[in-house]
Scaffold this motif. Structure first.
Motif, mmCIF file in Angstrom:
data_model
loop_
_atom_site.group_PDB
_atom_site.id
_atom_site.type_symbol
_atom_site.label_atom_id
_atom_site.label_comp_id
_atom_site.label_asym_id
_atom_site.label_seq_id
_atom_site.Cartn_x
_atom_site.Cartn_y
_atom_site.Cartn_z
ATOM 1 N N ILE A 1 -27.785 -23.936 -27.898
ATOM 2 C CA ILE A 1 -27.065 -24.564 -26.785
ATOM 3 C C ILE A 1 -25.702 -25.026 -27.304
ATOM 4 N N GLN A 2 -24.664 -24.569 -26.662
ATOM 5 C CA GLN A 2 -23.295 -24.884 -27.112
ATOM 6 C C GLN A 2 -22.474 -25.403 -25.929
ATOM 7 N N ARG A 3 -21.802 -26.504 -26.150
ATOM 8 C CA ARG A 3 -20.953 -27.062 -25.082
ATOM 9 C C ARG A 3 -19.678 -26.231 -24.987
ATOM 10 N N ARG A 4 -19.461 -25.666 -23.779
ATOM 11 C CA ARG A 4 -18.313 -24.790 -23.574
ATOM 12 C C ARG A 4 -17.651 -25.111 -22.239
ATOM 13 N N PRO A 5 -16.349 -24.821 -22.108
ATOM 14 C CA PRO A 5 -15.681 -24.997 -20.809
ATOM 15 C C PRO A 5 -16.097 -23.880 -19.855
ATOM 16 N N VAL A 6 -16.532 -24.277 -18.655
ATOM 17 C CA VAL A 6 -16.932 -23.293 -17.642
ATOM 18 C C VAL A 6 -16.320 -23.682 -16.301
ATOM 19 N N ILE B 1 -12.626 -26.978 -14.125
ATOM 20 C CA ILE B 1 -13.140 -26.608 -15.432
ATOM 21 C C ILE B 1 -13.886 -27.811 -16.001
ATOM 22 N N GLU B 2 -15.175 -27.589 -16.366
ATOM 23 C CA GLU B 2 -15.980 -28.665 -16.935
ATOM 24 C C GLU B 2 -16.599 -28.200 -18.252
ATOM 25 N N ILE B 3 -16.912 -29.180 -19.117
ATOM 26 C CA ILE B 3 -17.613 -28.880 -20.359
ATOM 27 C C ILE B 3 -19.109 -28.990 -20.078
ATOM 28 N N ARG B 4 -19.813 -27.894 -20.245
ATOM 29 C CA ARG B 4 -21.243 -27.860 -19.936
ATOM 30 C C ARG B 4 -22.042 -27.330 -21.143
#
Length: 400
Positions: free
Chosen positions: A346-351, A357-360
């Motif tokens: 699980i990696q926090r990425r901008p989506v 745009i949120e970090i999820r």
């Protein structure tokens, strides 16, 4: 005087490897006490002594391949001095053991089928000098036959290069364990005998992580087992298999066998290699029962206590490379199954969420499948359904 004989292991298993002698010559042993551990293609088996007494001698060493029915040790009364009398029944019942005693050479350490060993003995051929076609190095009958017609000079020169490399210390040779040999053989067979493709998707883990965070303490108090992600993915996979039944199938000749049961294999890493025991009837288990079963199977795997029943009959497999930090991979299918789901870290990425745009927390997932059975529409639909269920975990709870 009693003989320790390799027992019947399973219907499809005719040989094993002596992993560890638990009792040495001169040691006392009680009736029913474990005396040796055997490593088979799938599981380790501990063999008991049927009589109390003293271990007189071992007739096979650790690392030797032994056959079902072969005498591998003698237990008798007395101080443990090796006895000469038992040799005669060993010669009659276990010709393989006699061959090992007569020629404890490099040929004994060569990986070879029983039929190839028999032919090599009959023809007087040193197995260590045979060049196998199998890329994993296993000598088969056709290799022995080909060696018998090959020019002698070629077989004499062939071993020179690896010997020289060993002498200067630049390489170290390590014999593969039986389990590693089996893993290598079966993975190669899957790659060569299936039309394997992999499709990918990504899952927003926000909702399932939030639900798990809210419920984990209560879950543990009620069930004495921790709530992990595997129960969510197992439930999602079962639901998707019900909608896409060809992902829960296998090929038998010119027929497709659709499985109406849901025994989900869970890949577990051990010091001896990867094993895949099954969560049997996962569709009938609740979240706590799935988590408890996985914990139990993992402990048995690491203690080498898995049984043949634990390892056979699975219909689909889940593997989680994310526990080692894998971001993306293409898992290889397990045995005759036609699909395997790969989870990843699980990696926090901008989506993009709507116009923002949120970090999820995101996870890539992969479905490797046999294209001979499963079309692209079903494979993509299956993986999309797993994604949708994990992103809306309340649907899983309501449906379980």
């Amino acid at each position: 005087m009693a003989e320790i004989i390799v027992p019947e292991l399973a219907e499809s298993i005719t040989e094993g490897t002596i992993a560890q002698w638990l009792k040495k010559p001169g040691d006392t042993v009680e009736k029913g006490e474990f005396i040796v551990e055997l490593e088979t293609d799938k599981v380790n088996v501990e063999v008991i002594s049927e009589e109390a007494g003293v271990v007189q001698e071992h007739l096979a060493a650790e690392g030797d391949t032994v056959q079902v029915g072969q005498v591998i040790a003698i237990v008798g009364a007395g101080s443990g001095a090796p006895a000469a009398a038992p040799v005669a029944p060993v010669e009659a019942a276990a010709p393989v053991a006699v061959a090992v005693a007569e020629d404890a050479s490099a040929s004994d350490r060569t990986i070879a089928s029983p039929a190839a060993r028999k032919m090599a003995r009959e023809k007087g051929i040193d197995l260590a000098a045979v060049s196998p076609v199998d890329p994993m190095g296993r000598v088969r009958v056709q290799d022995v036959e080909a060696h018998g017609t090959a020019p002698k000079a070629q077989s004499a020169v062939a071993p020179a290069a690896p010997v020289a490399a060993q002498e200067d210390g630049r390489v170290t040779r390590e014999k593969m364990t039986r389990r590693r040999q089996t893993i290598a053989k079966r993975l190669l067979e899957v790659k060569q005998s299936t039309a394997m493709l992999t499709t990918f998707n990504e899952i927003d883990m926000t909702n399932v992580m939030a639900l798990r965070s809210r419920k984990k303490d209560q879950f543990f108090e009620q069930n004495d087992v921790r709530l992990g992600f595997m129960s969510f993915f197992t439930k999602a996979v079962v639901a998707a298999l019900k909608k896409y039944p060809y992902v829960n199938a296998e090929i038998d000749g010119d027929e497709i066998i659709l499985k109406n049961f849901f025994d989900i294999g869970v890949a577990i890493s051990t010091d001896g290699g990867l094993v895949v025991p099954n969560v049997v009837d996962a569709d009938r288990k609740n979240f706590a029962e799935i988590e408890g079963t996985i914990v139990e199977l993992a402990k048995k795997a690491r203690d080498n206590k898995l049984t043949m029943a634990d390892m056979t009959g699975g219909s689909f497999t889940i593997t989680n490379g994310g526990v080692f930090g894998s971001l993306m991979s293409t898992p290889i299918m397990n045995g005759t199954q036609v699909g395997i789901l790969g989870m990843h870290t699980i990696q926090r990425r901008p989506v993009a969420i709507g116009d923002n745009i949120e970090i999820r927390p995101m996870m890539y997932v992969a479905l490797s499948y046999d294209h001979r059975v499963i079309d692209g529409k079903d494979s993509v639909g299956f993986l999309k359904m797993v994604k949708d269920l994990i992103e809306n975990p309340e649907d899983l709870l309501l449906g379980s």
